[in-house]
Write a protein that holds these residues in place. Structure first.
Motif, short mmCIF file in Angstrom:
data_model
loop_
_atom_site.label_atom_id
_atom_site.label_comp_id
_atom_site.label_asym_id
_atom_site.label_seq_id
_atom_site.Cartn_x
_atom_site.Cartn_y
_atom_site.Cartn_z
N THR A 105 1.59 14.32 -6.87
CA THR A 105 1.09 15.70 -6.97
C THR A 105 1.49 16.60 -5.82
O THR A 105 1.52 17.82 -5.97
CB THR A 105 -0.44 15.70 -7.05
OG1 THR A 105 -0.99 15.25 -5.79
CG2 THR A 105 -0.94 14.79 -8.17
N GLY A 106 1.71 16.04 -4.63
CA GLY A 106 1.98 16.85 -3.45
C GLY A 106 0.78 17.60 -2.94
O GLY A 106 0.89 18.43 -2.03
N GLY A 107 -0.42 17.32 -3.49
CA GLY A 107 -1.62 18.07 -3.12
C GLY A 107 -2.80 17.20 -2.77
O GLY A 107 -3.88 17.38 -3.31
N ILE A 108 -2.60 16.25 -1.87
CA ILE A 108 -3.66 15.29 -1.56
C ILE A 108 -3.60 14.91 -0.08
O ILE A 108 -2.54 14.91 0.53
CB ILE A 108 -3.53 14.03 -2.46
CG1 ILE A 108 -4.88 13.38 -2.74
CG2 ILE A 108 -2.54 13.06 -1.89
CD1 ILE A 108 -5.60 13.96 -3.92
N HIS A 109 -4.76 14.61 0.50
CA HIS A 109 -4.82 14.14 1.89
C HIS A 109 -4.99 12.64 1.92
O HIS A 109 -5.37 12.01 0.92
CB HIS A 109 -5.99 14.80 2.63
CG HIS A 109 -5.73 16.22 3.01
ND1 HIS A 109 -4.91 16.58 4.06
CD2 HIS A 109 -6.19 17.38 2.47
CE1 HIS A 109 -4.87 17.90 4.16
NE2 HIS A 109 -5.63 18.41 3.21
N ALA A 110 -4.74 12.04 3.09
CA ALA A 110 -4.87 10.59 3.22
C ALA A 110 -5.39 10.23 4.60
O ALA A 110 -5.22 10.98 5.57
CB ALA A 110 -3.53 9.90 2.98
N ALA A 111 -6.04 9.06 4.68
CA ALA A 111 -6.45 8.46 5.94
C ALA A 111 -6.14 6.98 5.85
O ALA A 111 -6.44 6.33 4.84
CB ALA A 111 -7.94 8.68 6.19
N GLY A 117 0.70 -2.34 14.27
CA GLY A 117 1.32 -1.44 13.31
C GLY A 117 1.12 -1.81 11.86
O GLY A 117 1.72 -1.20 10.98
N GLN A 118 0.27 -2.81 11.57
CA GLN A 118 0.02 -3.18 10.18
C GLN A 118 -0.96 -2.19 9.54
O GLN A 118 -2.02 -1.92 10.10
CB GLN A 118 -0.57 -4.59 10.10
CG GLN A 118 -0.87 -5.04 8.67
CD GLN A 118 -1.57 -6.38 8.61
OE1 GLN A 118 -1.83 -7.01 9.64
NE2 GLN A 118 -1.89 -6.83 7.40
N LEU A 119 -0.59 -1.67 8.38
CA LEU A 119 -1.45 -0.74 7.65
C LEU A 119 -2.43 -1.55 6.81
O LEU A 119 -2.04 -2.22 5.85
CB LEU A 119 -0.59 0.18 6.77
CG LEU A 119 -1.32 1.22 5.93
CD1 LEU A 119 -2.25 2.08 6.77
CD2 LEU A 119 -0.31 2.10 5.18
N LEU A 120 -3.73 -1.46 7.15
CA LEU A 120 -4.75 -2.27 6.51
C LEU A 120 -5.31 -1.64 5.24
O LEU A 120 -5.60 -2.33 4.26
CB LEU A 120 -5.90 -2.55 7.48
CG LEU A 120 -5.56 -3.30 8.75
CD1 LEU A 120 -6.79 -3.39 9.66
CD2 LEU A 120 -5.04 -4.70 8.42
N ALA A 121 -5.51 -0.33 5.26
CA ALA A 121 -6.14 0.34 4.12
C ALA A 121 -5.78 1.82 4.14
O ALA A 121 -5.61 2.41 5.21
CB ALA A 121 -7.65 0.19 4.18
N VAL A 122 -5.65 2.40 2.94
CA VAL A 122 -5.36 3.83 2.78
C VAL A 122 -6.29 4.39 1.71
O VAL A 122 -6.54 3.75 0.69
CB VAL A 122 -3.90 4.07 2.34
CG1 VAL A 122 -3.66 5.56 2.07
CG2 VAL A 122 -2.93 3.57 3.38
N ARG A 123 -6.83 5.56 1.97
CA ARG A 123 -7.63 6.26 0.97
C ARG A 123 -7.13 7.69 0.86
O ARG A 123 -6.80 8.32 1.89
CB ARG A 123 -9.11 6.23 1.32
CG ARG A 123 -9.75 4.83 1.26
CD ARG A 123 -9.72 4.28 -0.14
NE ARG A 123 -10.35 2.97 -0.27
CZ ARG A 123 -9.71 1.81 -0.14
NH1 ARG A 123 -8.41 1.81 0.13
NH2 ARG A 123 -10.36 0.68 -0.30
N GLU A 124 -7.09 8.22 -0.38
CA GLU A 124 -6.60 9.57 -0.63
C GLU A 124 -7.69 10.43 -1.27
O GLU A 124 -8.55 9.93 -1.99
CB GLU A 124 -5.39 9.53 -1.57
CG GLU A 124 -4.15 8.93 -0.97
CD GLU A 124 -2.97 9.01 -1.93
OE1 GLU A 124 -2.09 9.87 -1.73
OE2 GLU A 124 -2.93 8.21 -2.89
N ASP A 125 -7.64 11.72 -1.01
CA ASP A 125 -8.59 12.66 -1.61
C ASP A 125 -8.07 14.08 -1.37
O ASP A 125 -7.31 14.32 -0.43
CB ASP A 125 -9.99 12.51 -1.00
CG ASP A 125 -11.07 13.11 -1.88
OD1 ASP A 125 -11.68 12.36 -2.67
OD2 ASP A 125 -11.31 14.33 -1.77
#
Length: 286
Positions: free
Chosen positions: A175-181, A188-196
């Motif tokens: 969508t190009g219209g969302i934030h993430a944390a 440097g390992q990415l454990l979890a991502v959430r978008e909103d």
């Protein structure tokens, strides 16, 4: 415009696209934004009281994580065990909006002082919590302070955060219209991502997910967010014990002040091979 089904968290819309002097009907994915009413059930078994607490504009999905993260960062709960269950109880006329009311059942022993709370929440996807009862209530007491000068993140590891986060932003890609944390280890390992659609909602979802998973306090990870670094994001990070908060955008002056106050390393403009460290330089290995 008529909406049809798209990926979860997005809707397909019939639009008109204008390119190179010509227009054409096309279909485009847009990020979903719908209200979520958070209700609390408190009190002893057999004598429960239900009360509406907040309305937030969010992207549907991971609503329980969002509510738990929100309740924690607002100081209403202090641990995962304070919540016994979460369930949607909406009876909306529109079927697509039937899951826009979430009832959070607090454990019978979890007390909520509504008189002390004494405020009404309305959160929006753009600005976060509005309608605080007083200026003093804007600053909440942190439950988990980061450990001093720990952990250490190398500059090279930090520079890898943006690409990793972007690679896991499926809704943003659509969508190009969302934030993430996202939560990262010092290696440097990415454990979890959430978008909103709301940057503060993405942070609440991330914190809620870590609280539910038992990876809490978040003193051993750094958090990267899309967009800018607001006061509220630093406030939420401090509440969860996050030692390092980074973003692709700039921090506000109050965000820097609060990060200094809580001993948080704050990095902004993290793009490619460059970034600025506004405070907490002792956690960066150059």
């Amino acid at each position: 415009m008529q909406a049809t089904d798209g990926p979860k968290g997005a809707k397909l819309k019939s639009i008109v696209s204008f390119r190179d002097g010509a227009q054409a009907p096309v279909e485009d994915l847009v990020a979903c934004e719908e209200p979520l009413e958070i209700k609390l059930a408190t009190g002893p078994a057999g004598n429960r009281e239900h009360r509406s607490l907040a309305v937030t504009m969010r992207t549907p999905g991971q609503d329980a994580e969002l509510a738990i993260g929100f309740l924690f960062t607002e100081g209403i709960i202090g641990k995962a065990a304070d919540v016994s269950s979460c369930r949607h109880v909406g009876q909306a006329l529109a079927p697509e909006a039937a899951e826009n009311i979430l009832l959070v059942e607090l454990s019978p022993g979890t007390a909520v002082d509504f008189e002390k709370l004494n405020r009404h929440f309305y959160t929006s996807s753009s600005c976060g919590v509005c309608g605080k009862a007083s200026i003093e209530m804007v600053r909440t007491v942190s439950l988990h302070y980061p450990r001093r000068a720990y952990p250490v993140f190398s500059a090279a590891v930090l520079q890898g955060f943006p690409d990793q986060l972007l690679g896991r932003q499926s809704l943003f890609a659509a969508t190009g219209g969302i934030h993430a944390a996202g939560a990262f280890t010092p290696e440097g390992q990415l454990l979890a991502v959430r978008e909103d659609v709301g940057r503060h909602n993405a942070m609440d979802k991330l914190i809620g997910s870590q609280l539910q998973a038992g990876r809490f306090p978040m003193r051993d990870v750094g958090v990267m967010v899309s967009g800018r670094l607001s006061f509220e994001l630093v406030q939420k990070a401090a509440t969860a014990g996050v030692p390092l908060l980074a973003a692709v955008g700039a921090p506000s002056s109050l965000a820097v002040e609060l990060a200094e106050e809580h001993g948080i390393t704050l990095a902004g403009f993290l793009r490619g091979t460059r970034f600025n460290v506004y405070c907490g330089q002792e956690r960066i290995q150059w």
